[in-house]
Design an enzyme around this catalytic site. Structure first.
Site, PDB file in Angstrom:
ATOM      1  N   LYS A 112     -39.888 -67.611  -0.431  1.00  0.00           N
ATOM      2  CA  LYS A 112     -40.056 -66.150  -0.570  1.00  0.00           C
ATOM      3  C   LYS A 112     -41.541 -65.790  -0.470  1.00  0.00           C
ATOM      4  O   LYS A 112     -41.904 -64.789   0.134  1.00  0.00           O
ATOM      5  CB  LYS A 112     -39.481 -65.670  -1.909  1.00  0.00           C
ATOM      6  CG  LYS A 112     -37.958 -65.689  -1.960  1.00  0.00           C
ATOM      7  CD  LYS A 112     -37.410 -64.283  -1.862  1.00  0.00           C
ATOM      8  CE  LYS A 112     -35.925 -64.183  -1.568  1.00  0.00           C
ATOM      9  NZ  LYS A 112     -35.026 -64.922  -2.421  1.00  0.00           N
ATOM     10  N   LYS A 191     -27.922 -70.481  13.723  1.00  0.00           N
ATOM     11  CA  LYS A 191     -27.115 -70.223  12.521  1.00  0.00           C
ATOM     12  C   LYS A 191     -27.023 -68.714  12.265  1.00  0.00           C
ATOM     13  O   LYS A 191     -28.045 -68.017  12.320  1.00  0.00           O
ATOM     14  CB  LYS A 191     -27.794 -70.897  11.325  1.00  0.00           C
ATOM     15  CG  LYS A 191     -27.063 -70.646  10.033  1.00  0.00           C
ATOM     16  CD  LYS A 191     -27.815 -71.097   8.800  1.00  0.00           C
ATOM     17  CE  LYS A 191     -27.005 -70.682   7.603  1.00  0.00           C
ATOM     18  NZ  LYS A 191     -27.629 -70.326   6.413  1.00  0.00           N
ATOM     19  N   LYS A 194     -28.467 -63.260   7.898  1.00  0.00           N
ATOM     20  CA  LYS A 194     -29.037 -61.917   7.935  1.00  0.00           C
ATOM     21  C   LYS A 194     -30.539 -61.965   8.205  1.00  0.00           C
ATOM     22  O   LYS A 194     -31.093 -61.034   8.763  1.00  0.00           O
ATOM     23  CB  LYS A 194     -28.690 -61.107   6.689  1.00  0.00           C
ATOM     24  CG  LYS A 194     -29.102 -61.707   5.380  1.00  0.00           C
ATOM     25  CD  LYS A 194     -28.621 -60.813   4.247  1.00  0.00           C
ATOM     26  CE  LYS A 194     -28.920 -61.402   2.887  1.00  0.00           C
ATOM     27  NZ  LYS A 194     -28.080 -62.558   2.527  1.00  0.00           N
TER      28      LYS A 194
END
Ligand code: ADP
Ligand code: TRP
Length: 321
Positions: A112, A191, A194
């Protein structure tokens, strides 16, 4: 009977990869009579969602999606994480035992950071709250994607530390990562995810789905040329929706030649609709009755709090509160 628990972040619309990689598996476990708990991780979503209305809508959407796909609230306890505020209390107990280094090593946090998210305490402490979600229910098995494996290791670690300090209270849960689940390809052949903007959502409108399916990236071989179905995203997606005989037929057509990608895409679209139209109709019905959805969540909250009470009571006593 095993106690199975999983959490879903209400961030983003669910896509085909989520269905075949996760949801279908939960429905199968539920239908096999396991003791099931599923919750919408709205506290966790706050680490990345900064708008109340967005979070509320996303939470509601996930509930509708899961119910439409076959999660049965009579057999699965479906609840909102925030309706079980005790998890925050347990997260604190675990925080007080959790070495900084354990969290510093977590890939998802580092990932992140690498993607430019703010370094907040919430993101850093994410795995501690996740451990509390799992331990409070005394879950045996936790179905998750591969990316969550390390969080399960943190959970076991924290359970062990708590038990060492205060006595055997928490069960050490196992991650359940079915290796048989193939990686579902997205519209660009990578893959489906989102983060890659290559998803086909489960419940977007039929026109948008058609556009995405017809836009799946292919190579430039002509219709006449024979083609190898393996490694072809259209074929690999078709397999998920079609019967074995239908799949074999498409493979044969590709190998023979004289069969174009356009025809295969049309078959894929039709196969999606055959499987999903009943789910789409159910979702539309459910969305008309939001009182029912609130009732499901209220009942889920009641059952979840009752199930969490014994461990919580023991833990409170053990820590000296
Ligand atoms: P995304 O990659 O779109 O962010 P998540 O990480 O939120 O999806 O995944 C939620 C669940 O769906 C996980 O259990 C994950 O393993 C499964 N899943 C997501 N994408 C795929 C895929 N392309 N193939 C198989 N399973 C997937
Ligand atoms: N971190 C999980 C994910 O992003 C969601 C989650 C939160 C979860 N708490 C959990 C999953 C407890 C399983 C058990 O997918």
């Amino acid at each position: 009977m095993r106690r199975i628990l999983t959490g879903i972040q209400p961030s983003g619309k669910l896509h085909w990869g989520n269905y075949f990689g996760a949801i279908r598996n939960m429905v199968t476990l539920q239908n096999a009579g396991e003791e099931m708990f599923m919750f919408i991780a709205n506290f966790h979503a706050m680490t990345t969602v900064r708008d109340g209305e967005t979070l509320r809508r996303a939470t509601r959407d996930v509930v509708l999606d899961y119910l439409a796909c076959g999660i049965d609230p009579e057999r699965t306890v479906l609840y909102r994480q925030s309706d079980l505020p005790e998890v925050q209390e347990l997260a604190w107990y675990l925080s007080c035992l959790c070495p900084m280094g354990l969290l510093e090593r977590c890939h998802s946090y580092k990932d992140k950071m690498a993607h430019g998210f703010d370094a907040t305490h919430g993101l850093f402490a994410y795995p501690v709250l996740m451990a509390a979600d799992i331990l409070i229910m005394n879950a045996d098995l936790v179905p998750v994607g591969k990316d969550q494996k390390q969080h399960l290791e943190v959970t076991r670690d924290l359970a062990q530390k708590f038990n060492n300090a205060y006595g055997e209270i928490f069960k050490l849960p196992d991650a359940y990562i079915p290796e048989t689940v193939a990686t579902i390809p997205g519209t660009d052949g990578q893959k489906m995810s989102k983060s890659y903007h290559n998803t086909i959502e489960l419940f977007e409108d039929a026109k948008a789905i058609k556009k995405k399916v017809m836009g799946i990236v292919t190579d430039s071989r002509t219709m006449e040329e024979p083609k190898d179905p393996e490694g072809n995203a259209i074929y690999n997606l078709y397999k998920l929706f079609a019967t074995e005989a239908e799949t074999a037929e498409m493979a044969g057509n590709f190998r023979k030649g004289g069969y174009g990608y356009g025809s295969a895409k049309k078959e894929l679209l039709a196969a999606y609709h055959r499987m999903f139209d009943p789910f789409r109709a159910k979702r539309e019905e459910l969305a008309k009755d939001m009182d029912y959805i609130e009732d499901v969540l209220a009942e889920g909250a009641r059952k979840a709090r009752a199930a969490a009470a014994p461990a919580m009571e023991q833990a409170r006593k053990a820590v000296g509160l």
